[in-house]
Enzyme design. Structure first.
Site, PDB file in Angstrom:
ATOM      1  N   LYS A  10       0.930  -1.360   0.020  1.00 37.92           N
ATOM      2  CA  LYS A  10      -0.034   0.021  -0.113  1.00 37.92           C
ATOM      3  C   LYS A  10       0.816   1.121   0.089  1.00 37.92           C
ATOM      4  O   LYS A  10       1.950   1.085   0.469  1.00 37.92           O
ATOM      5  CB  LYS A  10      -1.114  -0.019   1.214  1.00 37.92           C
ATOM      6  N   TYR A  50     -12.316  -1.644  -4.445  1.00 35.90           N
ATOM      7  CA  TYR A  50     -13.011  -1.894  -3.043  1.00 35.90           C
ATOM      8  C   TYR A  50     -14.108  -1.800  -2.914  1.00 35.90           C
ATOM      9  O   TYR A  50     -14.801  -1.537  -1.963  1.00 35.90           O
ATOM     10  CB  TYR A  50     -12.146  -0.853  -1.938  1.00 35.90           C
ATOM     11  N   ASN A 113      -2.222  -0.255   6.562  1.00 38.25           N
ATOM     12  CA  ASN A 113      -1.641  -1.574   7.229  1.00 38.25           C
ATOM     13  C   ASN A 113      -0.836  -2.129   6.111  1.00 38.25           C
ATOM     14  O   ASN A 113      -0.657  -3.354   6.418  1.00 38.25           O
ATOM     15  CB  ASN A 113      -2.961  -2.206   7.677  1.00 38.25           C
ATOM     16  N   HIS A 116      -2.233  -5.563   1.097  1.00 40.56           N
ATOM     17  CA  HIS A 116      -3.474  -6.395   0.781  1.00 40.56           C
ATOM     18  C   HIS A 116      -3.189  -7.687   0.662  1.00 40.56           C
ATOM     19  O   HIS A 116      -2.282  -7.983   0.237  1.00 40.56           O
ATOM     20  CB  HIS A 116      -4.076  -5.668  -0.312  1.00 40.56           C
ATOM     21  N   GLU A 127      -9.174 -10.050  -8.305  1.00 42.94           N
ATOM     22  CA  GLU A 127      -8.357  -9.273  -8.143  1.00 42.94           C
ATOM     23  C   GLU A 127      -7.093  -9.244  -8.897  1.00 42.94           C
ATOM     24  O   GLU A 127      -6.621  -8.215  -9.643  1.00 42.94           O
ATOM     25  CB  GLU A 127      -7.991  -9.017  -6.703  1.00 42.94           C
TER      26      GLU A 127
END
Ligand code: IDP
Ligand code: MG
Length: 138
Positions: A10, A50, A113, A116, A127
């Protein structure tokens, strides 16, 4: 059975210079990199990725964050890839992540965080197809 999972490093982890260290953790854990690229998602593309979370209160924040800087997208291959990768990354909230997990080491908050990981084989394929064509996979 060898199967795939999809991951993203991320924006905050890319910005912090942790791309190499995080990819190294994945390879050391036995995941083979089948596809890899650096990409800056538009807000529209991040919102589509998302979309399953669009009713959740953090959706707007999540889309803004994930389109706020480049990410690393990758398809990883391993036996039991989806479950083993979720174990490797640890809990969504880094405060609850086990010692030795990627989120424990690199995440800065519940939202930011670090990585993913797909939550099912079906979503791993959806995805992976969202980010990569067939000729980008080896
Ligand atoms: P996961 O990434 O562990 O599968 P999900 O519940 O699918 O967790 O949430 C997707 C992402 O949305 C998380 O990785 C995190 O970046 C963000 N997120 C999840 N819950 C919250 C929250 O309560 N506040 C802000 N961001 C959140
Ligand atoms: Mg999820």
């Amino acid at each position: 059975m060898r199967n795939i999972t999809f991951t993203m490093i991320k924006p905050e982890a890319v910005e912090a210079g942790n791309t190499g260290a995080i990819l190294n953790r994945m390879e050391e854990a036995g995941f083979r990199i089948l596809a890899l690229k650096k990409v800056h998602l538009t807000a529209e593309r991040a919102g589509l990725f998302y979309e399953v979370h669009k009713e959740r209160p953090f959706y707007g924040e999540l889309v803004e964050y994930m389109s706020g800087g480049p990410i690393i997208a990758a398809i990883l291959e391993k036996d039991n890839a989806v479950a083993d990768f979720r174990t490797l990354i640890g809990s969504t909230n880094p405060e609850e992540a086990d010692e030795g997990t990627i989120r424990k080491e690199f995440a800065t908050s519940l939202a930011m965080n670090a990585v993913h990981g797909s939550d099912s084989d079906e979503n791993a394929n959806i995805e992976a197809n969202f980010h990569f064509s067939e000729e980008e996979r080896f």
